[in-house]
Design a protein around this motif. Structure first.
Motif, PDB file in Angstrom:
ATOM      1  N   ASP A   1       0.852  -1.188   0.000  1.00  0.00           N
ATOM      2  CA  ASP A   1       0.000   0.000   0.000  1.00  0.00           C
ATOM      3  C   ASP A   1       0.884   1.233   0.000  1.00  0.00           C
ATOM      4  O   ASP A   1       1.877   1.307   0.737  1.00  0.00           O
ATOM      5  CB  ASP A   1      -0.902  -0.007   1.222  1.00  0.00           C
ATOM      6  CG  ASP A   1      -2.035  -0.997   1.101  1.00  0.00           C
ATOM      7  OD1 ASP A   1      -3.198  -0.578   1.192  1.00  0.00           O
ATOM      8  OD2 ASP A   1      -1.753  -2.204   0.901  1.00  0.00           O
TER       9      ASP A   1
ATOM     10  N   THR B   1      -6.668  -1.085   4.004  1.00  0.00           N
ATOM     11  CA  THR B   1      -5.281  -1.541   4.072  1.00  0.00           C
ATOM     12  C   THR B   1      -5.112  -2.611   5.148  1.00  0.00           C
ATOM     13  O   THR B   1      -5.663  -2.493   6.253  1.00  0.00           O
ATOM     14  CB  THR B   1      -4.321  -0.376   4.370  1.00  0.00           C
ATOM     15  OG1 THR B   1      -2.985  -0.889   4.450  1.00  0.00           O
ATOM     16  CG2 THR B   1      -4.652   0.296   5.693  1.00  0.00           C
TER      17      THR B   1
ATOM     18  N   LEU C   1      -3.232   6.110   3.692  1.00  0.00           N
ATOM     19  CA  LEU C   1      -3.421   4.691   3.430  1.00  0.00           C
ATOM     20  C   LEU C   1      -4.897   4.425   3.145  1.00  0.00           C
ATOM     21  O   LEU C   1      -5.786   5.060   3.719  1.00  0.00           O
ATOM     22  CB  LEU C   1      -2.976   3.846   4.626  1.00  0.00           C
ATOM     23  CG  LEU C   1      -1.479   3.862   4.949  1.00  0.00           C
ATOM     24  CD1 LEU C   1      -1.206   3.075   6.233  1.00  0.00           C
ATOM     25  CD2 LEU C   1      -0.662   3.292   3.796  1.00  0.00           C
TER      26      LEU C   1
END
Length: 320
Positions: free
Chosen positions: A214, A239, A235
């Motif tokens: 990520d 994630t 993020l």
């Protein structure tokens, strides 16, 4: 006199005389030296004690017998020898650290043949300027502004100001630092359902690990920096990043090449004002105490990455 002759002392004296006379006669007839041996047995320990005392007295008296000028000269010579030994010790320590650095640079070059690293030492820290320090390399060594600064453990920061013989490094703990980064997470893939398994296949008996990366941006603020942490922001909400995952540079933006270690995720939290998440990251390098660093003055794709970051094509930059 009469009393002495009849006294006990006189009798003892006569006994000793007869004994000594007998020993002398026996010695003369046998050629032995019993008397001498007996005297030696008594005298030898005393002679040893006397010798030790005499030698110690001579040693103790030696400085007294020497002149003041001799003692001053000897003291000066000893001080000079100590200074020479200290200088050799300092040089030895410097050579040892330089050799260790060179080994690290060679390893770095072997792993990243496109890198052109320049070794540097930290020569100054201003307590009034947070999260920055000065190194002993500048433009004369090929160092330029925005060059990444690292150690063998990971990212330190970037060159924020440069002079001929020295440069300023802004560290990863500074709010001025922004790094495009990736967090790599190991996920467990779910095994396929029994009904979906094709004929003739054995099926999977367990889950196989899969990796997911990520992307985000590493930055920080004063509060986090005081705790020695940085923030990997932006993020995605889904994630799988978790504590223990490793954060590395992605290479976007042109300042840092890809694959440099940044730190380890400590925890993942929700952003306050949107649905995205962020990770608190502990850097691998203790930038407040680092002493030796490497400046990467060149790496493959450095100019291209900068062009892409500013939306300028390579053809346009060549024409400028």
């Amino acid at each position: 006199m009469k009393d002495f002759v009849h006294g006990r002392s006189f009798k003892v004296l006569l006994t000793l005389i007869f004994v000594m006379f007998g020993l002398m006669l026996y010695t003369a007839s046998t050629g032995s030296s019993i008397a001498a041996d007996a005297m030696g047995l008594v005298a030898t320990p005393m002679q040893r004690v006397s010798t030790i005392v005499t030698n110690n007295a001579v040693v103790a008296a030696e400085p007294v017998m020497r002149s003041k000028e001799e003692l001053i000269d000897e003291n000066a010579a000893l001080k000079k020898k100590i200074e020479e030994l200290n200088a050799k010790l300092v040089h030895y320590d410097q050579y040892r650290m330089e050799n260790a650095q060179l080994r690290k640079y060679l390893e770095l070059k072997d792993e990243n043949r496109d890198f052109k690293p320049v070794p540097a030492a930290v020569i100054g820290r201003d307590p009034n300027v947070l999260y920055k320090f000065t190194i002993d390399k500048g433009t004369s060594d090929g160092v330029a502004q925005n060059d990444p600064v690292i150690t063998d453990a990971g990212v330190v920061g970037f060159i924020s100001a440069v002079n001929t013989n020295y440069s300023q490094v802004t560290t990863i703990l500074s709010p001025d630092t922004k790094i495009a980064a990736l967090v790599t997470t190991t996920e467990e893939e779910k095994p396929e359902a029994a009904g979906e398994t094709g004929a003739g296949t054995t099926g999977q008996t367990g889950a196989e690990p899969a990796f997911r990366r990520d992307s985000g941006v590493v930055g920080t603020d004063i509060k986090m920096a005081d705790n020695g942490l940085v923030k990997l922001g932006f993020l995605a909400a889904d994630t799988p990043a978790k504590a223990g995952d490793i954060v590395t540079t992605s290479g976007l933006g042109g300042v840092y090449p890809s694959g440099l270690a940044i730190g380890e995720v400590v925890t993942v939290k929700n952003e306050e004002y949107d649905v995205s998440l962020y990770a608190e990251v502990k850097p691998f390098v203790d930038v407040n105490n680092v002493r030796d660093v490497m400046v990467i003055t060149e790496f493959e794709g450095q100019g291209q990455a900068l062009d892409e970051a500013f939306g300028v094509s390579s053809d346009e930059t060549e024409g400028q």
